[in-house]
Design a protein around this motif. Sequence first.
Motif, PDB file in Angstrom:
ATOM      1  N   CYS A  62       0.782  -1.082   0.080  1.00 22.38           N
ATOM      2  CA  CYS A  62       0.251   0.092   0.183  1.00 22.38           C
ATOM      3  C   CYS A  62       1.001   1.205  -0.040  1.00 22.38           C
ATOM      4  O   CYS A  62       0.451   2.308  -0.422  1.00 22.38           O
ATOM      5  N   ASN A  63       1.924   1.173   0.385  1.00 21.64           N
ATOM      6  CA  ASN A  63       3.126   2.343   0.591  1.00 21.64           C
ATOM      7  C   ASN A  63       3.216   3.112  -0.935  1.00 21.64           C
ATOM      8  O   ASN A  63       3.789   3.890  -0.947  1.00 21.64           O
ATOM      9  N   GLU A  64       2.648   1.862  -1.828  1.00 22.01           N
ATOM     10  CA  GLU A  64       3.423   2.372  -3.266  1.00 22.01           C
ATOM     11  C   GLU A  64       2.249   2.635  -3.933  1.00 22.01           C
ATOM     12  O   GLU A  64       2.213   3.133  -5.324  1.00 22.01           O
ATOM     13  N   PHE A  65       0.887   2.549  -3.505  1.00 21.69           N
ATOM     14  CA  PHE A  65      -0.146   3.162  -4.119  1.00 21.69           C
ATOM     15  C   PHE A  65      -0.422   4.322  -4.043  1.00 21.69           C
ATOM     16  O   PHE A  65      -0.640   5.020  -2.985  1.00 21.69           O
ATOM     17  N   ASN A  66      -0.876   5.119  -5.122  1.00 25.03           N
ATOM     18  CA  ASN A  66      -0.976   6.713  -5.184  1.00 25.03           C
ATOM     19  C   ASN A  66      -2.437   6.711  -5.649  1.00 25.03           C
ATOM     20  O   ASN A  66      -2.725   6.414  -6.875  1.00 25.03           O
ATOM     21  N   ARG A  90     -12.675  12.510  -7.843  1.00 21.49           N
ATOM     22  CA  ARG A  90     -11.523  12.568  -7.469  1.00 21.49           C
ATOM     23  C   ARG A  90     -11.095  13.777  -6.745  1.00 21.49           C
ATOM     24  O   ARG A  90     -11.544  14.681  -7.185  1.00 21.49           O
ATOM     25  N   VAL A  91      -9.842  13.560  -6.062  1.00 23.01           N
ATOM     26  CA  VAL A  91      -9.547  14.772  -5.247  1.00 23.01           C
ATOM     27  C   VAL A  91      -7.956  15.213  -5.482  1.00 23.01           C
ATOM     28  O   VAL A  91      -7.105  14.568  -4.643  1.00 23.01           O
ATOM     29  N   PRO A  92      -7.608  16.010  -6.564  1.00 24.54           N
ATOM     30  CA  PRO A  92      -6.215  16.269  -6.903  1.00 24.54           C
ATOM     31  C   PRO A  92      -5.335  16.574  -5.760  1.00 24.54           C
ATOM     32  O   PRO A  92      -4.251  16.462  -5.603  1.00 24.54           O
ATOM     33  N   LEU A  93      -5.862  17.556  -4.869  1.00 22.39           N
ATOM     34  CA  LEU A  93      -5.030  18.295  -4.028  1.00 22.39           C
ATOM     35  C   LEU A  93      -4.884  17.674  -2.862  1.00 22.39           C
ATOM     36  O   LEU A  93      -3.932  17.853  -2.281  1.00 22.39           O
ATOM     37  N   LEU A  94      -5.519  16.242  -2.497  1.00 25.35           N
ATOM     38  CA  LEU A  94      -5.031  15.358  -1.632  1.00 25.35           C
ATOM     39  C   LEU A  94      -4.284  14.069  -2.064  1.00 25.35           C
ATOM     40  O   LEU A  94      -4.081  13.327  -1.307  1.00 25.35           O
ATOM     41  N   ASP A  95      -3.535  14.296  -3.290  1.00 20.49           N
ATOM     42  CA  ASP A  95      -2.367  13.253  -3.579  1.00 20.49           C
ATOM     43  C   ASP A  95      -1.579  13.351  -2.300  1.00 20.49           C
ATOM     44  O   ASP A  95      -1.127  14.421  -1.966  1.00 20.49           O
ATOM     45  N   TYR A  96      -1.007  12.314  -1.901  1.00 19.19           N
ATOM     46  CA  TYR A  96      -0.327  11.929  -0.739  1.00 19.19           C
ATOM     47  C   TYR A  96       0.925  13.082  -0.836  1.00 19.19           C
ATOM     48  O   TYR A  96       1.692  13.656   0.145  1.00 19.19           O
ATOM     49  N   LEU A 123       5.292  22.985  -5.904  1.00 14.66           N
ATOM     50  CA  LEU A 123       3.683  22.782  -5.717  1.00 14.66           C
ATOM     51  C   LEU A 123       3.080  22.868  -7.047  1.00 14.66           C
ATOM     52  O   LEU A 123       2.131  21.794  -7.272  1.00 14.66           O
ATOM     53  N   ARG A 124       3.474  23.832  -8.114  1.00 18.06           N
ATOM     54  CA  ARG A 124       3.059  23.482  -9.550  1.00 18.06           C
ATOM     55  C   ARG A 124       3.274  22.148 -10.059  1.00 18.06           C
ATOM     56  O   ARG A 124       2.317  21.764 -10.587  1.00 18.06           O
ATOM     57  N   ASP A 125       4.442  21.694  -9.860  1.00 22.22           N
ATOM     58  CA  ASP A 125       4.892  20.574 -10.561  1.00 22.22           C
ATOM     59  C   ASP A 125       3.882  19.305  -9.802  1.00 22.22           C
ATOM     60  O   ASP A 125       3.618  18.554 -10.685  1.00 22.22           O
ATOM     61  N   LEU A 126       4.070  19.553  -8.632  1.00 23.28           N
ATOM     62  CA  LEU A 126       2.999  18.556  -8.044  1.00 23.28           C
ATOM     63  C   LEU A 126       1.599  18.363  -8.360  1.00 23.28           C
ATOM     64  O   LEU A 126       1.067  17.236  -8.508  1.00 23.28           O
ATOM     65  N   ILE A 127       1.006  19.518  -8.375  1.00 21.21           N
ATOM     66  CA  ILE A 127      -0.383  19.502  -8.868  1.00 21.21           C
ATOM     67  C   ILE A 127      -0.559  18.991 -10.348  1.00 21.21           C
ATOM     68  O   ILE A 127      -1.430  18.486 -10.516  1.00 21.21           O
ATOM     69  N   GLU A 128       0.351  19.528 -11.127  1.00 20.62           N
ATOM     70  CA  GLU A 128       0.379  19.038 -12.612  1.00 20.62           C
ATOM     71  C   GLU A 128       0.165  17.561 -12.622  1.00 20.62           C
ATOM     72  O   GLU A 128      -0.597  16.882 -13.513  1.00 20.62           O
ATOM     73  N   ALA A 129       1.243  16.922 -12.020  1.00 21.74           N
ATOM     74  CA  ALA A 129       1.236  15.347 -11.882  1.00 21.74           C
ATOM     75  C   ALA A 129       0.044  14.929 -11.448  1.00 21.74           C
ATOM     76  O   ALA A 129      -0.128  14.005 -11.936  1.00 21.74           O
ATOM     77  N   SER A 130      -0.400  15.588 -10.296  1.00 23.22           N
ATOM     78  CA  SER A 130      -1.461  14.907  -9.529  1.00 23.22           C
ATOM     79  C   SER A 130      -2.700  15.017 -10.678  1.00 23.22           C
ATOM     80  O   SER A 130      -3.311  13.888 -10.750  1.00 23.22           O
ATOM     81  N   VAL A 131      -3.020  15.946 -11.077  1.00 26.52           N
ATOM     82  CA  VAL A 131      -4.223  16.050 -12.064  1.00 26.52           C
ATOM     83  C   VAL A 131      -4.029  15.236 -13.392  1.00 26.52           C
ATOM     84  O   VAL A 131      -4.862  14.653 -13.573  1.00 26.52           O
ATOM     85  N   ARG A 132      -2.650  15.144 -13.816  1.00 22.10           N
ATOM     86  CA  ARG A 132      -2.713  14.229 -15.065  1.00 22.10           C
ATOM     87  C   ARG A 132      -2.953  12.740 -14.632  1.00 22.10           C
ATOM     88  O   ARG A 132      -3.649  12.060 -15.336  1.00 22.10           O
ATOM     89  N   TYR A 133      -2.439  12.401 -13.381  1.00 19.92           N
ATOM     90  CA  TYR A 133      -2.726  11.043 -13.006  1.00 19.92           C
ATOM     91  C   TYR A 133      -4.273  10.918 -12.971  1.00 19.92           C
ATOM     92  O   TYR A 133      -5.076   9.779 -13.274  1.00 19.92           O
ATOM     93  N   ILE A 184       1.516  15.763  -2.314  1.00 13.83           N
ATOM     94  CA  ILE A 184       0.953  17.182  -2.145  1.00 13.83           C
ATOM     95  C   ILE A 184       0.773  17.586  -0.741  1.00 13.83           C
ATOM     96  O   ILE A 184       1.254  18.531  -0.157  1.00 13.83           O
ATOM     97  N   VAL A 185       0.135  16.502  -0.030  1.00 10.78           N
ATOM     98  CA  VAL A 185       0.004  16.598   1.309  1.00 10.78           C
ATOM     99  C   VAL A 185       1.190  16.519   2.167  1.00 10.78           C
ATOM    100  O   VAL A 185       1.400  17.631   3.137  1.00 10.78           O
ATOM    101  N   GLU A 186       2.149  15.769   1.711  1.00 14.23           N
ATOM    102  CA  GLU A 186       3.275  15.677   2.481  1.00 14.23           C
ATOM    103  C   GLU A 186       4.019  16.894   2.488  1.00 14.23           C
ATOM    104  O   GLU A 186       4.928  17.637   3.261  1.00 14.23           O
ATOM    105  N   PHE A 187       3.816  17.481   1.336  1.00 10.91           N
ATOM    106  CA  PHE A 187       4.790  18.784   0.644  1.00 10.91           C
ATOM    107  C   PHE A 187       3.951  19.856   1.744  1.00 10.91           C
ATOM    108  O   PHE A 187       4.708  20.537   2.166  1.00 10.91           O
ATOM    109  N   ALA A 188       2.817  20.134   1.491  1.00 11.57           N
ATOM    110  CA  ALA A 188       2.027  21.134   2.352  1.00 11.57           C
ATOM    111  C   ALA A 188       2.420  21.218   3.755  1.00 11.57           C
ATOM    112  O   ALA A 188       2.322  22.326   4.286  1.00 11.57           O
ATOM    113  N   LEU A 189       2.283  20.036   4.518  1.00 11.52           N
ATOM    114  CA  LEU A 189       2.758  20.075   5.699  1.00 11.52           C
ATOM    115  C   LEU A 189       4.022  20.776   6.086  1.00 11.52           C
ATOM    116  O   LEU A 189       4.053  21.093   7.406  1.00 11.52           O
ATOM    117  N   ASN A 190       4.935  20.990   5.315  1.00 12.32           N
ATOM    118  CA  ASN A 190       6.159  21.356   5.359  1.00 12.32           C
ATOM    119  C   ASN A 190       6.410  22.622   4.754  1.00 12.32           C
ATOM    120  O   ASN A 190       7.498  23.101   4.769  1.00 12.32           O
TER     121      ASN A 190
END
Length: 618
Positions: free
Chosen positions: A112-116, A495-501, A240-250, A503-509
């Motif tokens: 599960c650690n590998e599932f996005n 689907r919830v692109p901004l909650l890609d893990y 952040l921009r790169d993470l959001i682009e990747a998340s939405v494409r997925y 992005i979450v781990e980045f935003a926390l920091n």
Amino acid sequence: MCGIAGYYSLTGVFQTHELHRMGHALAHRGPDADGFFSDSIVGLAHRRLKILDLSQEANQPMFTDNKQHTIVYNGEVYNYNDLRREYQIPVHTSSDTEIILHLLANKGIQACNEFNGMFAIAWYNCEKQTLSLIRDRMGIKPLFYFWDGHNFAFASEIKALLQLSYVMQHTSFNQRALQEFLHVGYSGIEETFYTNIYKLPAGSALTIHNTSICIEKFWDIHSKVQPEPITNYYQAKETLRDLIEASVRYRLKSDVPYGTFLSGGIDSSLVTAVAQRNISGKLKTYTIAFADSKYNEAEHARKVAEFLGTEHTELLVTQADAIRLAHDMLAVYDEPYADSSAIPTMMVSQLARSQVTMTLSGDGGDELFMGYGAYTWAQRLQNPWLQTFRKPISFAMKQGNDRLKRVAELINYPSEAHKPSHIFSQEQGFFSRSEIADLLANYSEDSIQLEEYFNVARHLSVRENQAFFDMNYYLREDLLTKVDRASMRYSLESRVPLLDYNIVEFALNVDESLKIKDNSHKYLLKQVLYDYVPAELFQRPKWGFSIPLQTWLRNDLQFLIHDYLNEDCIKRHGIFKPHKVKQLVQRFLLHNQHHVYNRIWCMILVQRFMEENFCKKQ
């Protein structure tokens, strides 16, 4: 996107025909196909909403080639093709289910650690007779289970569990969930309003074998906070921009038509802009417009859609349209759920489903990047002068108008230890802890079990702590619950692109100074948005996805007050003190104290829940 259900029992108390009833109760989550498996111990049911690989070969339950492992699964794992290539997995379908099953069978829960993605999984090892339930990191997909120490059952929604006669005989009203609901508007992180029925915590796996269960975390949001935050603006914005682009494409991977919910706010506009940029045609976008202009943000959504060139659909709804859905909320959410914005969410989901089967939403931006007024209040309440004189200030404000009364309640927090939950509670207009103690016939001081301050790798400011509180509770137990049930009511995947893990781990920091700057909330997220859409389209006050509930309760919905908060009904269930309920109703109806309307709404929901679920048991 699907619905799953099943059971595990060595005693034979569950019947195969009940398994089919469980599946039928979830038909709205998966109208395209159903499937069942059972042996002497386990039963599995699946209802499928076809999104990826529309063939029958991708139906569930799905088995490994050697028939030793089987799975029923709700959600999407977006990086399944990457995993297929990395592990050179031989496949018979183009679905993500086959990849998930293969990795679980070969690597166990740690796969599960590998599932996005977002997922609720039931995986059965037929040879070892071991059943495992797994819920995604952020709890986007729901997973409930029944356990009385002897027999076990699970489902995507509580209504499916209630199809089992054994469950109905061994559950009752859960007083512990009541107090958290009155305080924050939803039941807690593990409790439900039914005894012996629980929520599997986010990022967790539950394994049952024989008569023992074990729950372990495979991802913990607390551990993702780093000792040093990111302070470099340019680095943070680019990442952040790169993470959001990747998340939405997925999340644009789909074999069915799709679109986005577009409210015209920061989050949904950013998701829509990135999605439109990554497809060749016109993206379908959806919003609803209220005839009452005070609650109508459709004009803002329309301007964003026009700029981006989307194929925009806007539905004008009347108060009567929305009120009709208010009666469906209990059936949709299965237990008291106080967020009345579920009504417009259901309406926009119904609108979108008339044209598409999958949508993207903007949930998560406020919690990750500090978009709420509660974070400002957390900072204000640090003022030493206010801390010293808050009691007399609160008393004086209570003599003022509705707005001042709300502020009076907010600054009158019970203690530092309970300040975060109090700020949330009073911002939303729910009951304070002292009000709950006065209201309930049977009050238990220890029933509200909310973690309020967090032991993480760095010291959190009061605003960061308040946001972390919201991520742990409000986001998952309210907002994600709202969107899941509202969309799946109409067989729509959201689907919830901004909650890609990632992005979450980045935003926390990300440092707090990049989230709130020059009194601008969500500063960093806005700077990314303005690379896609002009800033002038968003120069307006923040307004939520709201309905005029207080007006409705005075007019078209006032009958709910008379039906459920009358003295006979209150005494029948013995939950609330009748004279306290009468006082609140009089404050609202006779003395025009509008700010108590959410308290009235909460009591109506509890009483209606009792009438419809527990009258026959008493």
